[in-house]
Design an enzyme around this catalytic site. Structure first.
Site, PDB file in Angstrom:
ATOM      1  N   HIS A  19       2.451  -9.737   0.457  1.00  0.00           N
ATOM      2  CA  HIS A  19       3.236  -9.563   1.627  1.00  0.00           C
ATOM      3  C   HIS A  19       3.500  -8.676   2.844  1.00  0.00           C
ATOM      4  CE1 HIS A  19       7.537  -7.206   1.321  1.00  0.00           C
ATOM      5  NE2 HIS A  19       8.253  -8.369   0.831  1.00  0.00           N
ATOM      6  N   ASP A  21       5.139  -6.716   4.202  1.00  0.00           N
ATOM      7  CA  ASP A  21       5.051  -5.512   4.300  1.00  0.00           C
ATOM      8  C   ASP A  21       3.417  -3.957   3.068  1.00  0.00           C
ATOM      9  OD1 ASP A  21       7.197  -4.614   5.689  1.00  0.00           O
ATOM     10  OD2 ASP A  21       8.507  -4.692   3.200  1.00  0.00           O
ATOM     11  N   LYS A  22       3.149  -5.114   2.228  1.00  0.00           N
ATOM     12  CA  LYS A  22       1.580  -4.553   1.711  1.00  0.00           C
ATOM     13  C   LYS A  22       0.570  -4.543   2.566  1.00  0.00           C
ATOM     14  CE  LYS A  22       2.180  -2.275  -1.676  1.00  0.00           C
ATOM     15  NZ  LYS A  22       2.181  -1.101  -0.771  1.00  0.00           N
ATOM     16  N   GLU A  47       0.392   4.239  11.631  1.00  0.00           N
ATOM     17  CA  GLU A  47       1.451   2.972  10.885  1.00  0.00           C
ATOM     18  C   GLU A  47       0.994   1.752  11.261  1.00  0.00           C
ATOM     19  OE1 GLU A  47       3.927   4.517   9.299  1.00  0.00           O
ATOM     20  OE2 GLU A  47       3.572   5.916   9.764  1.00  0.00           O
ATOM     21  N   GLU A  60      -1.012   8.240  15.326  1.00  0.00           N
ATOM     22  CA  GLU A  60      -1.771   9.944  15.775  1.00  0.00           C
ATOM     23  C   GLU A  60      -2.956   9.492  14.576  1.00  0.00           C
ATOM     24  OE1 GLU A  60       2.054   8.639  16.443  1.00  0.00           O
ATOM     25  OE2 GLU A  60       1.656  10.391  14.585  1.00  0.00           O
ATOM     26  N   LYS A 165       6.269 -12.504  -4.962  1.00  0.00           N
ATOM     27  CA  LYS A 165       6.920 -10.762  -5.470  1.00  0.00           C
ATOM     28  C   LYS A 165       6.963 -11.271  -7.007  1.00  0.00           C
ATOM     29  CE  LYS A 165      10.487  -9.203  -1.550  1.00  0.00           C
ATOM     30  NZ  LYS A 165      12.000  -9.345  -1.122  1.00  0.00           N
ATOM     31  N   PHE A 231       9.846 -22.032  -1.159  1.00  0.00           N
ATOM     32  CA  PHE A 231       9.270 -20.462  -0.414  1.00  0.00           C
ATOM     33  C   PHE A 231       8.180 -20.930  -0.067  1.00  0.00           C
ATOM     34  CE2 PHE A 231       7.755 -16.228  -1.449  1.00  0.00           C
ATOM     35  CZ  PHE A 231       7.849 -15.625  -0.483  1.00  0.00           C
ATOM     36  N   ASP A 239       8.795 -13.589   7.476  1.00  0.00           N
ATOM     37  CA  ASP A 239       9.697 -11.673   7.676  1.00  0.00           C
ATOM     38  C   ASP A 239       8.659 -10.266   8.108  1.00  0.00           C
ATOM     39  OD1 ASP A 239      11.814  -9.348   7.218  1.00  0.00           O
ATOM     40  OD2 ASP A 239      11.308  -9.275   5.074  1.00  0.00           O
ATOM     41  N   ALA A 240       9.166  -9.405   9.592  1.00  0.00           N
ATOM     42  CA  ALA A 240       8.523  -8.672   9.805  1.00  0.00           C
ATOM     43  C   ALA A 240       7.913  -7.711   8.473  1.00  0.00           C
ATOM     44  CB  ALA A 240       8.929  -7.836  10.612  1.00  0.00           C
ATOM     45  N   ARG A 245       7.229   0.572   3.755  1.00  0.00           N
ATOM     46  CA  ARG A 245       8.134   0.135   3.091  1.00  0.00           C
ATOM     47  C   ARG A 245       8.610  -0.364   1.564  1.00  0.00           C
ATOM     48  NH1 ARG A 245      11.448  -3.654   8.233  1.00  0.00           N
ATOM     49  NH2 ARG A 245       9.746  -4.723   7.059  1.00  0.00           N
ATOM     50  N   LYS A 246       7.253   0.343   0.974  1.00  0.00           N
ATOM     51  CA  LYS A 246       7.906  -0.689  -0.184  1.00  0.00           C
ATOM     52  C   LYS A 246       7.285   1.031  -0.780  1.00  0.00           C
ATOM     53  CE  LYS A 246       9.057  -4.578  -0.625  1.00  0.00           C
ATOM     54  NZ  LYS A 246       9.761  -4.605   0.129  1.00  0.00           N
ATOM     55  N   LYS A 266      -2.268   7.771   5.401  1.00  0.00           N
ATOM     56  CA  LYS A 266      -2.457   9.459   5.634  1.00  0.00           C
ATOM     57  C   LYS A 266      -3.407   9.765   5.724  1.00  0.00           C
ATOM     58  CE  LYS A 266       2.900   9.270   6.011  1.00  0.00           C
ATOM     59  NZ  LYS A 266       4.418   9.647   5.202  1.00  0.00           N
ATOM     60  N   LYS A 270      -1.501  14.985   4.664  1.00  0.00           N
ATOM     61  CA  LYS A 270      -0.269  14.761   4.752  1.00  0.00           C
ATOM     62  C   LYS A 270       0.184  14.748   3.214  1.00  0.00           C
ATOM     63  CE  LYS A 270      -1.456  13.139   8.721  1.00  0.00           C
ATOM     64  NZ  LYS A 270      -2.807  13.265   9.357  1.00  0.00           N
ATOM     65  N   ASP A 272       2.765  14.521   1.600  1.00  0.00           N
ATOM     66  CA  ASP A 272       3.734  12.635   1.204  1.00  0.00           C
ATOM     67  C   ASP A 272       2.593  12.194   0.319  1.00  0.00           C
ATOM     68  OD1 ASP A 272       5.780  13.334   2.513  1.00  0.00           O
ATOM     69  OD2 ASP A 272       5.365  12.377   4.389  1.00  0.00           O
TER      70      ASP A 272
END
Length: 397
Positions: A19, A21-22, A47, A60, A165, A231, A239-240, A245-246, A266, A270, A272
């Protein structure tokens, strides 16, 4: 479908490693791992953005080591399976643009003193629905997505392509116990010449049935395979893709709350990332030790401050001892400062790309430090419980 009286449905999704995003998450974590392998003290915030024929690194990074980032990007894309231009994205021919700067010294001065790398809140969650102490819908959805990728890679599903998916809807009884898998949805990228019947038969036989427990999956379960009927165009061509985003796929499928911060790309300063792992570590201990059947731990931090500004515990009425005592035990057993979490879980090492697909939690296929429960027995005893009867014991299982 409508659940039976006094029962409810809950749905979670997962995505395959192909995918977009993955794929972006995996590239970011591959860069992180490559740097940490040489410089465990590096500061990394990487990123990735993907679109047709292009991968862009942003962020960074402060380190003294050298990493050929373009090579890492291409190798990750290759490993996921985008190895031919006909798949819409190809590791050899895609453009790679590196736009990386150093970490802000304003942030560094707070982190260098042992403080958190940012403000924010992070959640950890655990429940006794599965042996992994994860919510059933996301655990089963991950299993299907991972199995789909495995069947593609070993050649069992020759028509399969990297993108895909899964989605699983679980029915719960009035006590919150999973009693039936209501609906399964699988969307799998495929070759131009594959028929829908071939795809559906292959996914039912080789992907869905081996991934789901037989006592919950039966002839009444609704199965939807490639609901649009086609598909072929997928991945970054369809898709970008973007790192982070997941985040619900990465965590608890929506059944546990999320603070909003992504994990991938990260380094562990961090919060997060590190505090989300620390919160899961605490929540899993609480359930494994039998202190609660369901536990959610919230941590909150201020940038540059070492101790969390708050530690919250929610047990949803499933606690076996008073909540005040649970809070006391957390304070006694766990150092939830950023450096305390990093030390306890040994996070300054290259272990992150492996969790950038199929979830960061509940990974029984991996030996992850935040999934261990070394204090389970001691916690149970200090709570006045029998460790042999807790969900994490062999006797209980």
């Amino acid at each position: 479908m409508t659940p039976r009286r006094n029962r409810r449905l809950f749905t979670s999704e997962s995505v395959t490693e192909g995918h977009p995003d993955k794929l972006a998450d995996q590239i970011s974590d591959a860069i992180l791992d490559a740097i940490l392998a040489q410089d465990p003290l590096a500061r990394v915030a990487c990123e990735t953005a993907l679109t047709t024929g292009t991968a862009i690194l942003l962020g960074e990074i402060s380190t003294d080591c050298y990493v050929d980032m373009t090579k890492v990007v291409r190798q990750t894309i290759h490993d996921v399976g985008y190895v031919r231009a006909k798949y819409g994205f190809d590791y050899e021919t895609c453009g790679v643009l590196v736009c990386i700067e150093g970490q802000s010294p304003d942030i560094a001065q707070g982190v260098d003193g042992g403080g958190a790398g940012d403000q924010g809140m992070m959640f950890g969650f655990a429940c006794d629905e599965t042996p992994e102490l994860m919510p059933a819908p996301i655990q089963y959805a991950h299993g299907i997505a991972r199995r789909l990728a495995e069947m593609r890679k070993d050649g069992t599903l020759k028509w399969a392509r990297p993108d895909g998916k899964s989605q699983v809807t679980v029915e719960y009884d009035e006590a919150g116990v999973p009693i039936h898998i209501d609906t399964v949805v699988v969307s799998a990228q495929h070759s131009e010449d594959a028929s829908h019947d071939e795809i559906e038969a292959g996914i039912r036989e080789h992907v869905i049935r081996p991934s789901l427990p037989g006592h919950l999956f039966d002839e009444e379960t609704r199965v939807l395979v490639n609901p649009t009927g086609r598909f072929v165009i997928g991945g970054p061509q369809g898709d970008a893709g973007l790192t982070g985003r997941k985040i619900i796929v990465d965590s608890y499928g929506g059944l546990g709350r999320h603070g909003g911060g992504a994990f991938s790309g990260k380094d562990p300063t961090k919060v997060d990332r590190s505090a989300a792992y620390g919160a899961r570590y605490v929540a899993k201990h609480l359930v494994a030790a039998g202190l609660a059947r369901r536990a959610e731990v919230q941590l909150a931090y201020a940038i540059g401050v070492a101790r969390p500004v708050s530690v919250g515990v929610e047990t949803f009425g499933t606690e076996s001892i008073p909540k005040g005592r649970i809070e006391e035990l957390i304070d006694e057993y766990f150092d939830l400062s950023p450096w305390g979490i990093i030390k306890e879980l040994n996070l300054r090492r290259p272990i992150y790309r492996q969790v950038a697909a199929y979830g960061h939690f509940g990974r029984s296929d991996l030996d992850l430090p935040w999934e261990r429960t070394p204090y389970r027995d001691d916690l149970a005893r200090d709570a006045g419980l029998d460790p042999q009867l807790s969900p994490g014991s062999e006797a209980a299982s």
